[in-house]
Structures are given as C-alpha cells and as structure tokens.
Scaffold this active site. Structure first.
Site, PDB file in Angstrom:
ATOM      1  N   HIS A  57     -32.920  29.330 -14.819  1.00 17.84           N
ATOM      2  CA  HIS A  57     -31.669  29.777 -14.206  1.00 17.84           C
ATOM      3  C   HIS A  57     -30.530  28.892 -14.661  1.00 17.84           C
ATOM      4  CE1 HIS A  57     -29.013  31.507 -11.187  1.00 17.84           C
ATOM      5  NE2 HIS A  57     -28.587  30.273 -10.979  1.00 17.84           N
TER       6      HIS A  57
ATOM      7  N   ASP B  65     -28.857  36.213   1.372  1.00 15.92           N
ATOM      8  CA  ASP B  65     -28.002  35.540   0.400  1.00 15.92           C
ATOM      9  C   ASP B  65     -26.906  36.472  -0.092  1.00 15.92           C
ATOM     10  OD1 ASP B  65     -27.262  33.393  -1.509  1.00 15.92           O
ATOM     11  OD2 ASP B  65     -27.763  34.955  -2.949  1.00 15.92           O
TER      12      ASP B  65
ATOM     13  N   ARG C  81     -18.867  34.263   1.723  1.00 13.92           N
ATOM     14  CA  ARG C  81     -18.286  33.009   1.214  1.00 13.92           C
ATOM     15  C   ARG C  81     -17.175  33.312   0.218  1.00 13.92           C
ATOM     16  NH1 ARG C  81     -23.032  30.329  -1.348  1.00 13.92           N
ATOM     17  NH2 ARG C  81     -21.539  28.760  -2.043  1.00 13.92           N
TER      18      ARG C  81
ATOM     19  N   SER D  53     -28.147  29.050  -2.021  1.00 14.82           N
ATOM     20  CA  SER D  53     -27.990  30.384  -2.606  1.00 14.82           C
ATOM     21  C   SER D  53     -28.804  30.505  -3.895  1.00 14.82           C
ATOM     22  CB  SER D  53     -26.506  30.643  -2.863  1.00 14.82           C
ATOM     23  OG  SER D  53     -26.321  31.867  -3.540  1.00 14.82           O
TER      24      SER D  53
ATOM     25  N   LYS E 176     -33.096  32.484  -4.255  1.00 13.81           N
ATOM     26  CA  LYS E 176     -33.466  33.556  -5.180  1.00 13.81           C
ATOM     27  C   LYS E 176     -34.601  33.133  -6.104  1.00 13.81           C
ATOM     28  CE  LYS E 176     -29.072  33.877  -5.844  1.00 13.81           C
ATOM     29  NZ  LYS E 176     -27.688  34.174  -6.228  1.00 13.81           N
TER      30      LYS E 176
END
Lengths: 434, 434
Positions: free
Chosen positions: A83, A162, A169, A184, A188
């Site tokens: 990621h 999320d 947010r 967050s 995931k």
C-alpha cells in the site's frame, strides 16, 4: 443507553478512552445513533487531543469488524499486500503486483480511485480497453490462485465504517491526524487476510506527509496497528519530493509501468518496485537482500513479470496486447505538445503536488468523488532533482484535449520546477526501512 | 465561493480568524451552506484552540445580526437588563424586575426555559394561573412603558443563530467554552437595546462555572463583548456553592419571590436582589452605594415593588391576587412531606446541582428541551452553609406527586448536604464586582 456525548466530552477533556467506549461510539455511528455532527466533534477532539496507541488500535479493530473480510489463505502462495499512502507518478502497484506474482507470491490489491492531486490505481488500470475492476471476492481468490495477482475495486462492504468516517473527515477538515490516517489505512489492510503487509509511506511535496519525520511517525503508527493485530508488516518512508516516475495520468502511467516491465525504462519507478519486491521475498522467504534484489531484477529482465501482467489484464477482461503495443492499444489524447525548459540551471526542487494538480486540470483526475476522469490526458516530465537543464531543451510532453489546456498545464509544470545555479544533491529514494 | 472548510482548518491549526472569516462561516451555517457536521468540528476546534477577544467579538456581532433586535429607547425610563448564568433557587429576576421598576427603571427581561438542573424564569412565572409570556415586541414595549417591567419569552427571531448553535453545542459536547458561552449570553443581551446590562455570573456546585476564578473569566469575556459593542455593563461573580434561596421548583420559587417582595423573608435572595437593584441605580443615576441600597430596601419594605409585580402579572394576563395570597392562587402538589436532618453537625457543603436534579426528578424541570414541567412540585430546603443542624430537626419540605417521589427526593437532598464537626465559615454572597 449511555449518553454517547460523554465519550466525546472525555476525549475533549484529554482523557484516554477505553476499548469499550471507542467500540460503543463507532458502532453507534454505524447504527445512526451518533449524528454526523457528534461524530465530527469527536474527530476534531481526536485530532487535537491525540489518540494513545491502544485507542488507535481499538478504533482500527472496531472499523475492521464493521464489515466483511477477505481471506487469501489456502491459495498455495504467500500473500502480500502493498500500500502506498499516495503520490504523483506513483505507478509502483502496477509494476509490483505482476512482479511479485512472477516471484511466486500472491498479490490481491484492493484499490481506490484517485482524489485530489494523487492518481488512483483503478483509474489507471481502467484505461486499458475492456478491463474490469469490479471483481467479486470469489473472482479475486480464483484469479490470484491462477495468475498470482489481481487489482480490484475495494468492496463497499469491506470496512464500511472507514468509508463513512473518511467521507466525514473530508467534509469537516479533520483529515490531518496521524492516528486517524493510520486507522483508516490499516483497517483496509487488516480486513484482507495476507501474510505480509508492505507500506510505502511517501514524504515530500507530492505526498500528504511533507517531511520524512512526519511520514516516519505515520509509518510507526501503522506498524504498531499491524503488530497489535498479530500481523507481519514492514514499511519504507520513500521520497515524494518529486514525481516518482515520469508519467502523470492514467493511460500514460500504464504505458510507463509496461515500459518498466519490458525492461525498457530504468529510473526510480523500476528501482522502488524492485526494492519492494525484494523486501517481500526477504520478509517471507528469509532471502538475503542482494539475492532477493537479483531475483526481482531477473523477473523483469527475463520477461516473467510482463507475462504476469498480460495474464492479469486478460483475466480481468482487458486487451492483453497492451503489454506488446501500449501506444497502439491505450487511448491517446488529441493534442500532444512538447514542453521546453524556460531557463537554464540545475533542478533543485519540484512542487510535485502542483504537477499532480496540473494533470487533474487536464481532466486526468478528480476534485470531487464521483467526477469522471479522462484516461488519455496527462503529463510526462523527465527531469529529476539534480539534473542540469538548458533553456529551450525538451523536458517532457503534455497530452491534452486542446491546445489551451496543454499550454496551461505546461505553464504550471514549468513553474513547479525550481532551477538554481549550483550543483544539487538528489534526494535519497528511500529515507528508511522499518 | 470560498471552501468554508479552510476556515475550520485554520482554527484547527491554531490560527486567529478574521472578522470576515467568522462572518462567512456563521452566515454559511445560517444559510445551510455549512453542514451541522462542519459546524460541530468548528465548535470543537474553537473550544480546544480558544478564541481571541476580537474573534469572540466578531462571532457575537454576527450572531446579533442574524435576526431581529428589540429597542427599548424612547420609553422615558432608563432600561436595564439583568442576566444570570443560571443556578439553583435563583429567583433574583422575579424580585429584581418589579424592584427595579419601582425604582423608576425599565426592565424587559427576555428569558428562556429551564434545562437540566437549573430552573427557567418562564417556567416559574407560568405557574401563575393565566399568565402569558408570549408577548409581541410591541406588547413588551407598551408594558415596560406603563408598568416598568415585563418578563417574556425570547422570540425565536431574536439571535436565531444562537438558538441553532446552542442546540448544536448541546448535541455535540461543545458547551464548556468560555468564549462560546460569552458569545451566546451576550448576543442575546446585545440584541436588546438597553442602557445597562447587569450580569450575575454564578460560581459553585450549582453553577456551570464551578470556581470563582472560572466565573470571573466568563464575566470578563462578557464585559469585553459589551465594551466592544459600545454598551455599558457591569458584572458580579456570586456564590452558587449552595442554593441561593430556599425554594427549588416553579410555584415554590414564585411564592418565595413574593415573600421577599412582601418583606416577609430576608436572606440571600433578598440581599442579592437589593445589591443588583442598587448597582443599577449606581451605574445609571450616579447614586452612592449606601443611598442606592437604602432606596432599594425601601422599595421592598414600603410595598412599591410588590405593587409592580401585581401590575406586571395583571398586564400579562395572570391572576394578580397571587401577590396577596400565593398559597391560595398557585398550584399545590398533592403530597407535601417534611425532610428531617439525618445527622447532627455543621453544614459544610451542599451539592446544589444535585438538589436541582432532585427537583427535576420530581417533575419540576426538564432533561430535554420541550419536556413538560409540573408547576406545583419542588423542594424547599432551609439550611445554609455554616448552620448547625441536629438529627431529626426539620430542614425543609418536598412537594411531590406521590409519596415515593417525595421519599426519593428527600433522600437525594439529605445526601447532598455534607455535615462536619467544626465551625464552618459561610461563603461570601458576592465574590467580586467588575
């Protein structure tokens, strides 16, 4: 029922919340017992008062438990997730996924769409004619088992809390909080059952975290969450003080990734993709670094990684000839103009975010969720920090819908490049591994 | 249009907002361009980051300008407003308004309803059979001109932004902020054109501000707002470490105020009412303190103040005989039981908030906006800090709907009274004037 305002009041007053309080609040929000307004006040209190490590862990676990999870066990391959926190010309996923597959690993990459100045892997891949990213969990498992890699849209049923909290947010100026970002990102990753999570935390002008120190703090928070959930993870803080690759767009990004996988292009995009692939081998096979890096380079240079991309594109319904003839298969913008350096000197700094936004201005990205993107347009810009430029020298190309758009983008790109007299030391590609 | 999230982000990051930014945000909220969620995030950021004096002033001015204003000029009387930040057994307004009218001043008191442990002047007055508080601005002006005083419900058209923001603060745990409280209190005072604003800022167990220091901070913030708007104001920080008077309820409060105006009851309620009336004379007529205090005492002891109350009740449709025979006219609870001291000692501390909540438990007040209140029920508790009690001695009465309710209230009241061995110095009635 407990008055959930007392939980917000406790955080407001600087108290540490219990796991039960955090769970009650997040579940209350999911069920609609907590209004958007109360949740927004909570998020601002969390942002300004901070969250302890155990509070962030409780928040993350509760978010994971808010929806479905995806298991990648029993595929006969070691499953790796990679990621990036988001950057400009950051095509590592497009190179890494087939490369790791060629090395015998399994990569099921659940991605999002681009927003703001950073591109989204889904938008990039969908520039390949016919390619689908709306794969079912079963399709993902089957493809990963057969091909070794899949890149698909994240299901809205995965970590729905999320999705809701992130949208809130974004709407309430409560994004920039390291614990909230870490929760967050990691919720995931933790919702997908993998053997290793690799994090690429970007630092610099094109990243959310502007300094390596801030990026390191985020990386540490993410690793603590993985550890708290008993998951193996490793992170690198990498340079985003300039675009990573040369291409900023959708089809242009895909073409650049293919060029890397064809062994035609070197540079920082290839280098970072190799480093992450090597890291995956080191962490899962106890391979030595040099050996792992050599294996990864061979998987590109010998063509194995490119064949995995071909199989992945085909499995997802895309035109597999794209790996042989990207220019011929990918959509092309009607206007293509060279950019010429407007001065002489050494490139000292690049406003990578501005280059990302110039590409958005061409139509390659979106300002608001749901906006359409144009797959063909974008920017290719070659110089890297430390390079010497001469006035009038070509520095790249703009791919645009019309001449005016091209001229405006070129103006923005050139203005985002700061030339100086003296020699300039290029920034390191990787600030640190952890 | 400017992205209003940037204003929230600026406050979040500790910046000082300009008047234009505050105006844009509050107006955006009034128009619906700012969501409740974004406004809640803003309020939490204001609470935790604080507001500079000029920011609070800009917020207050914008709130005043959000609705109608009420002018009390041209009545031929000096107009005075008196506001208490809220306490238990705080019947000063019911005494002060007719007293000031008897002294030649004009008082148009726009009040709210009770919420939580503090009673509301409107709820109290409406326990007088027939009495209306929904007066139009024209009715208020006429009555103040003729009688010298009126106590009416605040119109929702007066400072509507405060109504909306206060409800949002209550829902989002963003109430306890001195600048936000000061802006809320003063916007309502500044929207009414008077010659003098008197503020009674309560400090202690029955008040929102638990210490005189915190109360002083709030008083100073309020006075700065008056000064910033060119308005004359004076404030006292007064004791709320115990109920001010003896009666906590609606009809019971009215009966106690009438007893004070009839000259039958001394004590702290009479004393504080006289001090505020004297302060009003000193500030508007340049009267000396002793002379003003003597004038005020004479207005009570000579019966002039009681006659003003009679006229006010009559003008507002209430039964004027209430001033002669409160017990006969006011509603009475079916159950009335004595409370007896459950130990011997000197009263050292009283949890006044708990006594207020015990009265709410009987039905005298409301937990949520819009709940009905029972005018007849409540508590009368006589001992004050420093008094010696003997076990079994009567300390007051509970007025309840049934025996079980009475017993529960009596238990709570007795538990809220802390008895010790040694002598105890009573707290000052007024901590400071400013």
């Amino acid at each position: 029922m407990k008055d959930l305002r007392t939980i917000v009041a406790a955080k407001r007053d600087g108290k540490t919340l219990s796991e039960a309080e955090i769970r009650a609040f997040v579940e209350g929000y999911s069920k609609g017992d907590v209004s958007d307004a109360l949740a927004a006040a909570f998020l601002m209190a969390c942002l300004l008062r901070g969250l302890e490590a155990q509070e962030t862990l409780a928040l993350t676990k509760t978010m994971v438990e808010s929806g479905e999870t995806l298991s990648l066990s029993g595929l006969g391959r070691t499953a790796v997730d990679k990621h990036s926190t988001g950057g400009v010309a950051d095509g590592v996923t497009l190179v890494f996924a087939p490369l790791a597959a060629a090395l015998g690993l399994a990569v099921a990459k659940l991605s999002g769409r681009g927003l703001g100045h950073t591109g989204g892997t889904l938008d990039k891949l969908e520039s390949i004619p016919g390619l689908r990213t709306d794969l079912t969990p079963e399709e993902i498992r089957r493809q990963v088992g057969e091909v070794g890699c899949a890149v698909a849209a994240q299901s809205p049923n995965l970590v729905p809390a999320d999705g809701a909290l992130y949208a809130l947010r974004d709407a309430t100026a409560t994004v920039p909080s390291v614990p909230l970002i870490a929760a967050s990102v990691m919720s995931k990753k933790l919702a997908v059952g993998t053997d290793l999570i690799l994090l690429d935390v970007k630092a610099g002008s094109g990243a959310f975290m502007k300094t390596p120190e801030d990026a390191r703090e985020l990386a540490e928070a993410c690793l603590a969450l993985a550890s708290g959930c008993g998951r193996k993870a490793s992170a690198a803080v990498t340079d985003m003080s300039q675009p990573l690759g040369d291409a900023v767009g959708n089809a242009l990004d895909v073409a650049e990734a293919i060029a890397v996988l064809r062994g035609e292009t070197g540079g920082r995009l290839r280098e970072l993709s190799l480093l992450f692939a090597a890291r995956a081998l080191e962490q899962t096979n106890d391979a030595g670094h040099e050996e792992a890096l050599a294996q990864a380079a061979e998987a590109i240079d010998g063509g194995a990684a490119l064949e995995r991309l071909r199989s992945m594109v085909q499995a997802q319904g895309g035109d597999p000839r794209v790996v042989d003839d990207p220019e011929g298969v990918l959509p092309r913008a009607p206007v293509r103009e060279h950019m010429l350096a407007d001065g002489s000197g050494v490139l000292a700094a690049v406003d990578a975010e501005e280059i990302g936004l110039a590409s958005v201005g061409l139509g390659a990205g979106r300002i608001r969720k749901g906006d359409p993107v144009d797959p063909s347009v974008g920017i290719v810009v070659h110089p890297k920090i430390g390079d010497r430029l001469e006035a009038g020298e070509p520095v790249g190309e703009v791919h645009a819908r019309d001449h005016d758009g091209a001229a405006e983008a070129a103006r923005r790109v050139l203005a985002a490049m700061n030339l100086v007299d003296g020699p300039v030391q290029p920034p390191p590609l990787v600030h640190s591994w952890m």
